[in-house]
Design a protein around this motif. Sequence first.
Motif, mmCIF file in Angstrom:
data_model
loop_
_atom_site.group_PDB
_atom_site.id
_atom_site.type_symbol
_atom_site.label_atom_id
_atom_site.label_comp_id
_atom_site.label_asym_id
_atom_site.label_seq_id
_atom_site.Cartn_x
_atom_site.Cartn_y
_atom_site.Cartn_z
ATOM 1 N N ILE A 278 0.863 -1.179 0.000
ATOM 2 C CA ILE A 278 0.000 0.000 0.000
ATOM 3 C C ILE A 278 0.901 1.230 0.000
ATOM 4 O O ILE A 278 1.976 1.224 0.607
ATOM 5 C CB ILE A 278 -0.981 0.029 1.193
ATOM 6 C CG1 ILE A 278 -0.249 -0.022 2.535
ATOM 7 C CG2 ILE A 278 -1.988 -1.116 1.071
ATOM 8 C CD1 ILE A 278 -1.157 0.182 3.736
ATOM 9 N N SER A 279 0.457 2.275 -0.716
ATOM 10 C CA SER A 279 1.290 3.474 -0.787
ATOM 11 C C SER A 279 0.436 4.713 -1.043
ATOM 12 O O SER A 279 -0.661 4.625 -1.589
ATOM 13 C CB SER A 279 2.346 3.334 -1.891
ATOM 14 O OG SER A 279 1.726 3.212 -3.155
ATOM 15 N N ILE A 280 0.981 5.851 -0.621
ATOM 16 C CA ILE A 280 0.379 7.159 -0.876
ATOM 17 C C ILE A 280 1.528 8.088 -1.266
ATOM 18 O O ILE A 280 2.513 8.213 -0.537
ATOM 19 C CB ILE A 280 -0.348 7.731 0.350
ATOM 20 C CG1 ILE A 280 -1.299 6.708 0.975
ATOM 21 C CG2 ILE A 280 -1.111 9.005 -0.021
ATOM 22 C CD1 ILE A 280 -1.871 7.129 2.320
ATOM 23 N N ALA A 281 1.398 8.744 -2.400
ATOM 24 C CA ALA A 281 2.445 9.646 -2.882
ATOM 25 C C ALA A 281 2.476 10.937 -2.062
ATOM 26 O O ALA A 281 1.454 11.382 -1.527
ATOM 27 C CB ALA A 281 2.210 9.975 -4.349
ATOM 28 N N SER A 282 3.644 11.553 -1.989
ATOM 29 C CA SER A 282 3.799 12.816 -1.262
ATOM 30 C C SER A 282 2.919 13.917 -1.856
ATOM 31 O O SER A 282 2.516 14.834 -1.143
ATOM 32 C CB SER A 282 5.264 13.255 -1.250
ATOM 33 O OG SER A 282 5.726 13.465 -2.572
ATOM 34 N N SER A 283 2.607 13.814 -3.149
ATOM 35 C CA SER A 283 1.730 14.812 -3.782
ATOM 36 C C SER A 283 0.317 14.752 -3.210
ATOM 37 O O SER A 283 -0.447 15.710 -3.320
ATOM 38 C CB SER A 283 1.694 14.610 -5.299
ATOM 39 O OG SER A 283 1.218 13.315 -5.612
ATOM 40 N N ILE A 284 -0.026 13.644 -2.561
ATOM 41 C CA ILE A 284 -1.316 13.496 -1.874
ATOM 42 C C ILE A 284 -1.167 13.807 -0.388
ATOM 43 O O ILE A 284 -1.956 14.558 0.183
ATOM 44 C CB ILE A 284 -1.873 12.065 -2.044
ATOM 45 C CG1 ILE A 284 -2.033 11.712 -3.523
ATOM 46 C CG2 ILE A 284 -3.180 11.890 -1.284
ATOM 47 C CD1 ILE A 284 -3.004 12.554 -4.284
ATOM 48 N N THR A 285 -0.130 13.260 0.260
ATOM 49 C CA THR A 285 0.014 13.442 1.711
ATOM 50 C C THR A 285 0.278 14.893 2.091
ATOM 51 O O THR A 285 0.028 15.282 3.233
ATOM 52 C CB THR A 285 1.145 12.561 2.299
ATOM 53 O OG1 THR A 285 2.407 12.985 1.786
ATOM 54 C CG2 THR A 285 0.913 11.092 1.991
ATOM 55 N N GLN A 286 0.756 15.713 1.142
ATOM 56 C CA GLN A 286 1.000 17.127 1.456
ATOM 57 C C GLN A 286 -0.283 17.854 1.848
ATOM 58 O O GLN A 286 -0.234 18.897 2.490
ATOM 59 C CB GLN A 286 1.673 17.830 0.284
ATOM 60 C CG GLN A 286 0.781 18.020 -0.923
ATOM 61 C CD GLN A 286 1.485 18.724 -2.064
ATOM 62 O OE1 GLN A 286 2.456 19.452 -1.844
ATOM 63 N NE2 GLN A 286 1.008 18.519 -3.274
#
Length: 120
Positions: free
Chosen positions: A68-76
């Motif tokens: 599972i992953s979430i890109a920094s462009s989303i977590t920002q």
Amino acid sequence: MTVYRKNITVNVGEDFNEDLTVFSADGTGVVDLTGFTAQSQIRKTAASYQFADIQVGITSAAKGEINISIASSITQFFRGGRHMWDLLLVRPSGFKFIAVEGNALIRTGITSIVHYYGSP
């Protein structure tokens, strides 16, 4: 199949990545995920209409391994605090079930300020 609890920690503005293994309900082996699909989301509460999709990849179907992953462009865009997440698996027959769920601690960090108080 038993629903497993897995708490995760996500840092705002950073990539998130976690490997998971899905075990059988009796714990004696892994679930063969051949033909399965998966979805995952993170929300502030179960009733929240705002959510972020968590990317899911079945990395080894025979071994029950998922990433599972979430890109920094989303977590920002995440706000700090306690959230909830889950992982929905869909059998080849179309039967859907939650395989993993837990809390997601969203950490904003404190040491992102460039200057100390009173510094120029």
